[in-house]
Design an enzyme around this catalytic site. Structure first.
Site, PDB file in Angstrom:
ATOM      1  N   HIS A   1      -2.991   4.679   6.797  1.00  0.00           N
ATOM      2  CA  HIS A   1      -1.811   4.282   6.038  1.00  0.00           C
ATOM      3  C   HIS A   1      -0.998   5.543   5.791  1.00  0.00           C
ATOM      4  CE1 HIS A   1      -3.106   0.186   4.209  1.00  0.00           C
ATOM      5  NE2 HIS A   1      -3.493   0.305   5.476  1.00  0.00           N
TER       6      HIS A   1
ATOM      7  N   GLU B   1       0.508   6.687   3.223  1.00  0.00           N
ATOM      8  CA  GLU B   1       0.173   7.398   1.982  1.00  0.00           C
ATOM      9  C   GLU B   1      -1.101   8.222   2.137  1.00  0.00           C
ATOM     10  OE1 GLU B   1       2.345   3.567   0.989  1.00  0.00           O
ATOM     11  OE2 GLU B   1       0.658   4.095   2.269  1.00  0.00           O
TER      12      GLU B   1
ATOM     13  N   CYS C   1      -0.872   0.288  -1.255  1.00  0.00           N
ATOM     14  CA  CYS C   1      -1.838  -0.805  -1.349  1.00  0.00           C
ATOM     15  C   CYS C   1      -2.992  -0.382  -2.263  1.00  0.00           C
ATOM     16  CB  CYS C   1      -2.345  -1.194   0.033  1.00  0.00           C
ATOM     17  SG  CYS C   1      -3.476   0.027   0.753  1.00  0.00           S
TER      18      CYS C   1
ATOM     19  N   CYS D   1      -4.913   2.697  -0.871  1.00  0.00           N
ATOM     20  CA  CYS D   1      -4.159   3.934  -1.068  1.00  0.00           C
ATOM     21  C   CYS D   1      -4.105   4.307  -2.549  1.00  0.00           C
ATOM     22  CB  CYS D   1      -2.752   3.797  -0.516  1.00  0.00           C
ATOM     23  SG  CYS D   1      -2.709   3.575   1.279  1.00  0.00           S
TER      24      CYS D   1
END
Length: 183
Positions: free
Chosen positions: A91, A93, A121, A124
């Site tokens: 991801h 992040e 999310c 993260c």
């Protein structure tokens, strides 16, 4: 006249997010008025995230880009790459956090700001809390999988003693431009 609409009602298990980027709420749910300098700075960094998100989209990944800023310097950036690398942990992040901790040679990001096109999310959000990022600036809320707008708002949690104070959350910066990434 009641409270002005703000970024979000930051109470656990309250899921309605109202976006208006001239206001933010801090961890104690107080309104803080952003001045034009803050707003311009947030928009400038969000534009960088949007550029990264466009790279992700071009590769066939979800259009998410993220950066981490410390003292006005970008110390980490991330491009969504779950499909490209066939690894769900890529991801934007998480990639930005990996790059920032590598740059600083330290996992403490407490004096940093994360900018990301999409609300982090839950996965993260755990890493954000673990690394103590103090401010999160987002373009869009994620709803049921989000770190502040879902039923599991890890970014707001105050019950886990190991974690420090929840980060200040700012949502709705360049929201239209972030939404347009999906067209």
């Amino acid at each position: 006249m009641g409270e002005p609409e703000c970024i979000s009602y930051f109470y656990p298990l309250v899921h309605r997010v109202i976006r208006q980027p001239v206001w933010q709420r801090d961890h104690s749910n107080r309104h803080i008025k952003m001045d034009n300098i803050d707003l311009r700075q947030h928009e400038s960094y969000m534009k960088k995230c949007i550029d990264l998100a466009k790279i992700a989209k071009q590769r066939g990944d979800s259009p998410v880009g993220s950066i981490i800023v410390k003292n006005g310097v970008i110390i980490g950036e991330g491009i969504e790459g779950g499909k490209t690398y066939k690894d769900i942990t890529f991801h934007a992040e998480i990639v930005a956090i990996r790059n920032a901790t590598k740059y600083l040679e330290n996992q403490d990001l407490s004096n940093c700001i994360m900018y990301t096109t999409h609300e982090p999310c839950i996965m993260c959000s755990y890493l954000i809390r673990h690394t103590k990022i103090s401010i999160i600036v987002t373009g869009l809320a994620s709803g049921e999988i989000g770190g502040f707008s879902s039923r599991l708002p890890l970014l707001l949690d105050t019950t886990i003693r190991k974690w420090t104070t929840p980060p200040t959350l700012i949502n709705g910066i360049l929201e239209k431009e972030c939404t347009d990434l999906y067209t």
